[in-house]
Design a protein around this motif. Structure first.
Motif, PDB file in Angstrom:
ATOM      1  N   ALA A   1       0.830  -1.209   0.000  1.00  0.00           N
ATOM      2  CA  ALA A   1       0.000   0.000   0.000  1.00  0.00           C
ATOM      3  C   ALA A   1       0.859   1.250   0.000  1.00  0.00           C
ATOM      4  CB  ALA A   1      -0.929  -0.006   1.208  1.00  0.00           C
ATOM      5  N   SER A   2       1.872   1.319  -0.848  1.00  0.00           N
ATOM      6  CA  SER A   2       2.785   2.452  -0.863  1.00  0.00           C
ATOM      7  C   SER A   2       2.137   3.722  -1.402  1.00  0.00           C
ATOM      8  CB  SER A   2       4.015   2.105  -1.713  1.00  0.00           C
ATOM      9  OG  SER A   2       3.590   1.767  -3.031  1.00  0.00           O
ATOM     10  N   SER A   3       1.059   3.590  -2.195  1.00  0.00           N
ATOM     11  CA  SER A   3       0.406   4.772  -2.765  1.00  0.00           C
ATOM     12  C   SER A   3      -0.680   5.338  -1.881  1.00  0.00           C
ATOM     13  CB  SER A   3      -0.206   4.405  -4.135  1.00  0.00           C
ATOM     14  OG  SER A   3       0.801   3.992  -5.018  1.00  0.00           O
ATOM     15  N   GLY A   4      -0.935   4.697  -0.717  1.00  0.00           N
ATOM     16  CA  GLY A   4      -1.935   5.219   0.196  1.00  0.00           C
ATOM     17  C   GLY A   4      -3.335   5.070  -0.359  1.00  0.00           C
ATOM     18  N   LEU A   5      -4.150   6.103  -0.117  1.00  0.00           N
ATOM     19  CA  LEU A   5      -5.546   6.032  -0.540  1.00  0.00           C
ATOM     20  C   LEU A   5      -5.724   6.206  -2.042  1.00  0.00           C
ATOM     21  CD1 LEU A   5      -7.271   8.105   2.297  1.00  0.00           C
ATOM     22  CD2 LEU A   5      -7.276   5.628   1.973  1.00  0.00           C
ATOM     23  N   THR A   6      -4.672   6.641  -2.735  1.00  0.00           N
ATOM     24  CA  THR A   6      -4.799   6.871  -4.181  1.00  0.00           C
ATOM     25  C   THR A   6      -4.335   5.678  -4.994  1.00  0.00           C
ATOM     26  OG1 THR A   6      -2.593   7.851  -4.272  1.00  0.00           O
ATOM     27  CG2 THR A   6      -4.449   9.329  -3.790  1.00  0.00           C
ATOM     28  N   MET A   7      -4.025   4.574  -4.360  1.00  0.00           N
ATOM     29  CA  MET A   7      -3.436   3.435  -5.090  1.00  0.00           C
ATOM     30  C   MET A   7      -4.473   2.644  -5.838  1.00  0.00           C
ATOM     31  SD  MET A   7      -2.882   0.431  -2.278  1.00  0.00           S
ATOM     32  CE  MET A   7      -2.979  -0.731  -3.625  1.00  0.00           C
ATOM     33  N   ASP A   8      -5.703   2.726  -5.485  1.00  0.00           N
ATOM     34  CA  ASP A   8      -6.707   1.839  -6.044  1.00  0.00           C
ATOM     35  C   ASP A   8      -7.892   2.671  -6.496  1.00  0.00           C
ATOM     36  OD1 ASP A   8      -8.246  -0.209  -6.847  1.00  0.00           O
ATOM     37  OD2 ASP A   8      -8.338  -1.247  -4.904  1.00  0.00           O
ATOM     38  N   GLY A   9      -8.454   2.323  -7.628  1.00  0.00           N
ATOM     39  CA  GLY A   9      -9.611   3.047  -8.124  1.00  0.00           C
ATOM     40  C   GLY A   9     -10.882   2.257  -8.037  1.00  0.00           C
ATOM     41  N   SER A  10     -10.905   1.241  -7.193  1.00  0.00           N
ATOM     42  CA  SER A  10     -12.106   0.439  -7.053  1.00  0.00           C
ATOM     43  C   SER A  10     -13.200   1.258  -6.380  1.00  0.00           C
ATOM     44  CB  SER A  10     -11.806  -0.825  -6.245  1.00  0.00           C
ATOM     45  OG  SER A  10     -11.415  -0.458  -4.944  1.00  0.00           O
TER      46      SER A  10
ATOM     47  N   ALA B   1     -15.123   5.157  -2.462  1.00  0.00           N
ATOM     48  CA  ALA B   1     -16.051   5.558  -1.419  1.00  0.00           C
ATOM     49  C   ALA B   1     -15.317   5.882  -0.125  1.00  0.00           C
ATOM     50  CB  ALA B   1     -17.078   4.449  -1.167  1.00  0.00           C
ATOM     51  N   LEU B   2     -14.293   5.079   0.196  1.00  0.00           N
ATOM     52  CA  LEU B   2     -13.514   5.333   1.411  1.00  0.00           C
ATOM     53  C   LEU B   2     -12.757   6.636   1.303  1.00  0.00           C
ATOM     54  CD1 LEU B   2     -12.470   4.261   4.140  1.00  0.00           C
ATOM     55  CD2 LEU B   2     -10.661   3.069   2.872  1.00  0.00           C
ATOM     56  N   ARG B   3     -12.165   6.885   0.118  1.00  0.00           N
ATOM     57  CA  ARG B   3     -11.394   8.126  -0.081  1.00  0.00           C
ATOM     58  C   ARG B   3     -12.320   9.335  -0.034  1.00  0.00           C
ATOM     59  NH1 ARG B   3      -8.563   6.357  -4.019  1.00  0.00           N
ATOM     60  NH2 ARG B   3     -10.045   6.950  -5.664  1.00  0.00           N
ATOM     61  N   SER B   4     -13.490   9.234  -0.615  1.00  0.00           N
ATOM     62  CA  SER B   4     -14.429  10.356  -0.619  1.00  0.00           C
ATOM     63  C   SER B   4     -14.896  10.685   0.787  1.00  0.00           C
ATOM     64  CB  SER B   4     -15.627  10.007  -1.503  1.00  0.00           C
ATOM     65  OG  SER B   4     -15.205   9.765  -2.832  1.00  0.00           O
ATOM     66  N   ALA B   5     -15.139   9.629   1.604  1.00  0.00           N
ATOM     67  CA  ALA B   5     -15.594   9.880   2.964  1.00  0.00           C
ATOM     68  C   ALA B   5     -14.527  10.579   3.784  1.00  0.00           C
ATOM     69  CB  ALA B   5     -15.994   8.552   3.622  1.00  0.00           C
TER      70      ALA B   5
ATOM     71  N   ALA C   1     -12.793  18.471   4.402  1.00  0.00           N
ATOM     72  CA  ALA C   1     -13.081  19.615   3.516  1.00  0.00           C
ATOM     73  C   ALA C   1     -13.326  20.859   4.365  1.00  0.00           C
ATOM     74  CB  ALA C   1     -14.300  19.302   2.640  1.00  0.00           C
ATOM     75  N   PRO C   2     -13.166  22.042   3.778  1.00  0.00           N
ATOM     76  CA  PRO C   2     -13.404  23.272   4.552  1.00  0.00           C
ATOM     77  C   PRO C   2     -14.847  23.337   5.040  1.00  0.00           C
ATOM     78  CG  PRO C   2     -12.173  23.740   2.553  1.00  0.00           C
ATOM     79  CD  PRO C   2     -12.606  22.335   2.425  1.00  0.00           C
ATOM     80  N   GLY C   3     -15.043  23.617   6.280  1.00  0.00           N
ATOM     81  CA  GLY C   3     -16.356  23.741   6.869  1.00  0.00           C
ATOM     82  C   GLY C   3     -16.994  22.424   7.273  1.00  0.00           C
TER      83      GLY C   3
ATOM     84  N   ALA D   1     -19.802  14.157  13.695  1.00  0.00           N
ATOM     85  CA  ALA D   1     -20.673  13.060  13.246  1.00  0.00           C
ATOM     86  C   ALA D   1     -19.957  11.723  13.434  1.00  0.00           C
ATOM     87  CB  ALA D   1     -21.055  13.262  11.779  1.00  0.00           C
ATOM     88  N   PRO D   2     -20.729  10.675  13.724  1.00  0.00           N
ATOM     89  CA  PRO D   2     -20.086   9.362  13.929  1.00  0.00           C
ATOM     90  C   PRO D   2     -19.553   8.779  12.629  1.00  0.00           C
ATOM     91  CG  PRO D   2     -22.468   9.150  13.983  1.00  0.00           C
ATOM     92  CD  PRO D   2     -22.185  10.621  13.916  1.00  0.00           C
ATOM     93  N   VAL D   3     -18.673   7.822  12.782  1.00  0.00           N
ATOM     94  CA  VAL D   3     -18.093   7.140  11.626  1.00  0.00           C
ATOM     95  C   VAL D   3     -19.154   6.231  11.031  1.00  0.00           C
ATOM     96  CG1 VAL D   3     -16.235   5.632  10.835  1.00  0.00           C
ATOM     97  CG2 VAL D   3     -15.810   7.275  12.674  1.00  0.00           C
ATOM     98  N   ASP D   4     -19.246   6.255   9.706  1.00  0.00           N
ATOM     99  CA  ASP D   4     -20.243   5.424   9.025  1.00  0.00           C
ATOM    100  C   ASP D   4     -19.909   3.940   9.255  1.00  0.00           C
ATOM    101  OD1 ASP D   4     -22.166   4.318   7.486  1.00  0.00           O
ATOM    102  OD2 ASP D   4     -21.501   5.229   5.581  1.00  0.00           O
ATOM    103  N   PRO D   5     -20.869   3.116   9.771  1.00  0.00           N
ATOM    104  CA  PRO D   5     -20.565   1.687   9.994  1.00  0.00           C
ATOM    105  C   PRO D   5     -20.234   0.930   8.725  1.00  0.00           C
ATOM    106  CG  PRO D   5     -22.530   2.376  11.205  1.00  0.00           C
ATOM    107  CD  PRO D   5     -22.187   3.499  10.274  1.00  0.00           C
ATOM    108  N   GLN D   6     -20.681   1.435   7.548  1.00  0.00           N
ATOM    109  CA  GLN D   6     -20.395   0.740   6.307  1.00  0.00           C
ATOM    110  C   GLN D   6     -18.924   0.827   5.920  1.00  0.00           C
ATOM    111  OE1 GLN D   6     -23.029   2.142   3.273  1.00  0.00           O
ATOM    112  NE2 GLN D   6     -24.880   1.258   4.254  1.00  0.00           N
ATOM    113  N   LEU D   7     -18.203   1.803   6.499  1.00  0.00           N
ATOM    114  CA  LEU D   7     -16.782   1.925   6.169  1.00  0.00           C
ATOM    115  C   LEU D   7     -15.990   0.697   6.606  1.00  0.00           C
ATOM    116  CD1 LEU D   7     -16.052   5.673   7.013  1.00  0.00           C
ATOM    117  CD2 LEU D   7     -16.429   4.619   4.773  1.00  0.00           C
ATOM    118  N   ALA D   8     -16.395   0.052   7.732  1.00  0.00           N
ATOM    119  CA  ALA D   8     -15.699  -1.148   8.175  1.00  0.00           C
ATOM    120  C   ALA D   8     -15.852  -2.270   7.161  1.00  0.00           C
ATOM    121  CB  ALA D   8     -16.238  -1.588   9.542  1.00  0.00           C
ATOM    122  N   GLN D   9     -17.057  -2.433   6.581  1.00  0.00           N
ATOM    123  CA  GLN D   9     -17.260  -3.440   5.553  1.00  0.00           C
ATOM    124  C   GLN D   9     -16.437  -3.121   4.306  1.00  0.00           C
ATOM    125  OE1 GLN D   9     -18.814  -6.206   6.140  1.00  0.00           O
ATOM    126  NE2 GLN D   9     -19.438  -5.517   8.204  1.00  0.00           N
TER     127      GLN D   9
END
Length: 475
Positions: free
Chosen positions: A396-405, A410-414, A420-422, A427-435
């Motif tokens: 995982a040397s490229s971090g969050l940008t290594m994969d375009g799946s 969805a993980l990168r967008s979250a 983001a500014p503002g 808010a709690p962490v989305d439970p779907q992120l673990a899946q």
């Protein structure tokens, strides 16, 4: 003078001499008549009689004592004590206590009878009808020409057991029972011909020792059994009376063969009179290992080899040879396998250290921390755990940008949306992120495996196939 003395002498004869002669003749007649009477009685043998009865006479409870009272009588006297033999009753214990015989003197009809009386004790051990067999007692009355055999009458009684004790092989009632066993000598080193003694001691609370049934010391294959007389004693303590009865049974066993021999386990069943139920006492089995002793030596040192010393013989048993061979094989195996075993142990220790380090500081540890943060409410903690996990993955040397799946997008967008500014971090962490993280991890593992197999370089010097000239058809 003669005329004067004659009347005097006549009076003396009438008043003195004649009465004396008469009394003497009377005494002689009485003596003769007595001799005739005695001779007449001497020709008649003395009369003998035997009687027996049970105490108590009715039904009894099994385990309690029943007395068999036997009376031996004669019309003269007994020149010697009668023999009081013991008899067998299946399912009961018969004893004759060492009590002094009771002397008898009775008028039966018109004759005076003399004799002795003793009491047998019978302890029934099951609920059934018992029959006291008829047995013979030999007596020697005065005036008899020889011993006289008297037969006791056959008697019977019924013994009962309480509810719940039906079917017990031996009904032994007591308020408490402790059993112990002892083996002498130690059974660790035995040879054929050696002896071993098994001793069982039973202690029954408030029970006479004669009522304790014998321990079942059975025959054993490979051993010759020799039973020893049982030893019984009663623990009497002053005013308390009978505290307990103790019975010790022992058997001596002679080893007849070599190999493994087992003295079987012993189980003693008894009736608890306090709890009104059956109880069991179990003694463990004893394992024996016997070696055979051969008279013919396998190796012998001649006399010449030891000079003037005595002739020495070394006897090696077959089992000794097996043990020696196994010991030598073990030594050779250790010498040959020792370095290899040490090297394998070092490699195993290194692998264990690497695995432990990986589990505590590597990717599996970071993954567990990330899953824990994904179930929380802190976005900064989740993002920190995410990047810590990515840092520990070698693929995982490229971090969050290594994969375009889709899952990675969805993980990168979250993550970007939260920074983001503002944007709000409350808010709690989305439970779907673990899946999604689990799917991403699976994809990374598969990609890593494909890259490890596809990146293998071909050998630098590939073998060149041998040149084969082509066949040309002749012109």
């Amino acid at each position: 003078m003669t005329k004067i003395m004659q009347p005097i002498m006549r009076r003396v004869m009438v008043h003195i001499v004649r009465p004396a002669i008469g009394r003497w003749l009377c005494a002689v007649c009485l003596a003769v008549s007595a001799l005739f009477v005695l001779s007449a009685h001497a020709d008649e043998p003395p009369k003998t009689m035997i009687r027996a009865h049970l105490e108590p006479a009715g039904n009894v409870v099994a385990g309690t004592q029943v007395k068999l009272v036997v009376d031996v009588l004669t019309t003269t006297w007994l020149t010697d004590a009668p023999d009081w033999p013991l008899f067998d009753m299946p399912g009961a214990i018969v004893t004759l206590p060492d009590e002094q015989a009771r002397n008898l003197s009775e008028m039966i009809g018109d004759e005076r009878w003399f004799g002795v009386s003793r009491a047998y004790r019978i302890a029934p051990q099951a609920g059934q009808r018992y029959t006291v067999p008829s047995f013979v007692i030999h007596v020697l009355p005065g005036g008899a020409t020889g011993p006289v055999a008297l037969h006791t009458p056959s008697l019977s009684f019924v013994a009962t057991v309480p509810p719940g004790a039906e079917g017990m092989a031996v009904f032994f009632p007591t308020s408490g029972l402790s059993v112990s066993q002892k083996i002498e000598p130690s059974p660790s080193h035995l040879q054929v011909g050696d002896t071993i003694t098994r001793t069982i001691t039973q202690r029954a609370t408030a029970t006479e020792s004669i009522l304790i049934p014998p321990a079942p010391l059975k025959e054993v294959d490979g051993l010759q059994r020799y039973m020893r007389p049982a030893q019984t004693s009663d623990d009497l303590q002053g005013s308390r009376g009978l505290v307990a009865g103790v019975r010790t049974d022992s058997a001596m066993y002679v080893v007849n063969r070599s190999g493994h021999i087992e003295l079987p386990a012993i189980e003693i069943e008894w009736w608890n009179t306090t709890a009104h139920r059956r109880e069991h006492v179990s003694l463990p089995a004893i394992s024996l290992s016997a070696r055979g002793a051969h008279e013919t030596p396998l190796f012998e040192i001649p006399v010449d080899a030891v000079g003037r010393a005595a002739h020495r013989v070394i006897v090696l048993d077959r089992s000794d040879l097996w043990i020696a061979g196994a010991g030598l094989a073990l030594v050779f195996a250790l010498v040959w396998l020792g370095p290899r075993l040490l090297s394998a142990a070092r490699r195993t220790r290194q692998h264990v250290a690497v695995w432990r380090r990986t589990m505590t500081t590597g990717e599996p540890h970071a993954w567990r921390q990330l899953m824990h943060a994904a179930r929380g409410r802190s976005w900064p903690a989740f993002v920190g755990a995410l990047y810590a996990w990515l840092d520990r993955r070698t693929d995982a040397s490229s971090g969050l940008t290594m994969d375009g799946s889709e899952d990675m997008v969805a993980l990168r967008s979250a993550v970007y949306a939260r920074y983001a500014p503002g944007a709000s971090h409350e808010a709690p962490v989305d439970p779907q992120l673990a899946q999604r993280l689990k799917v991403v991890r699976t994809q990374m593992i598969r990609a890593s495996r494909r890259s490890s197999t596809s990146d293998d370089l071909p050998p630098l010097y590939a073998p060149v196939p041998p040149h084969r000239p082509s066949r040309r058809s002749p012109n």
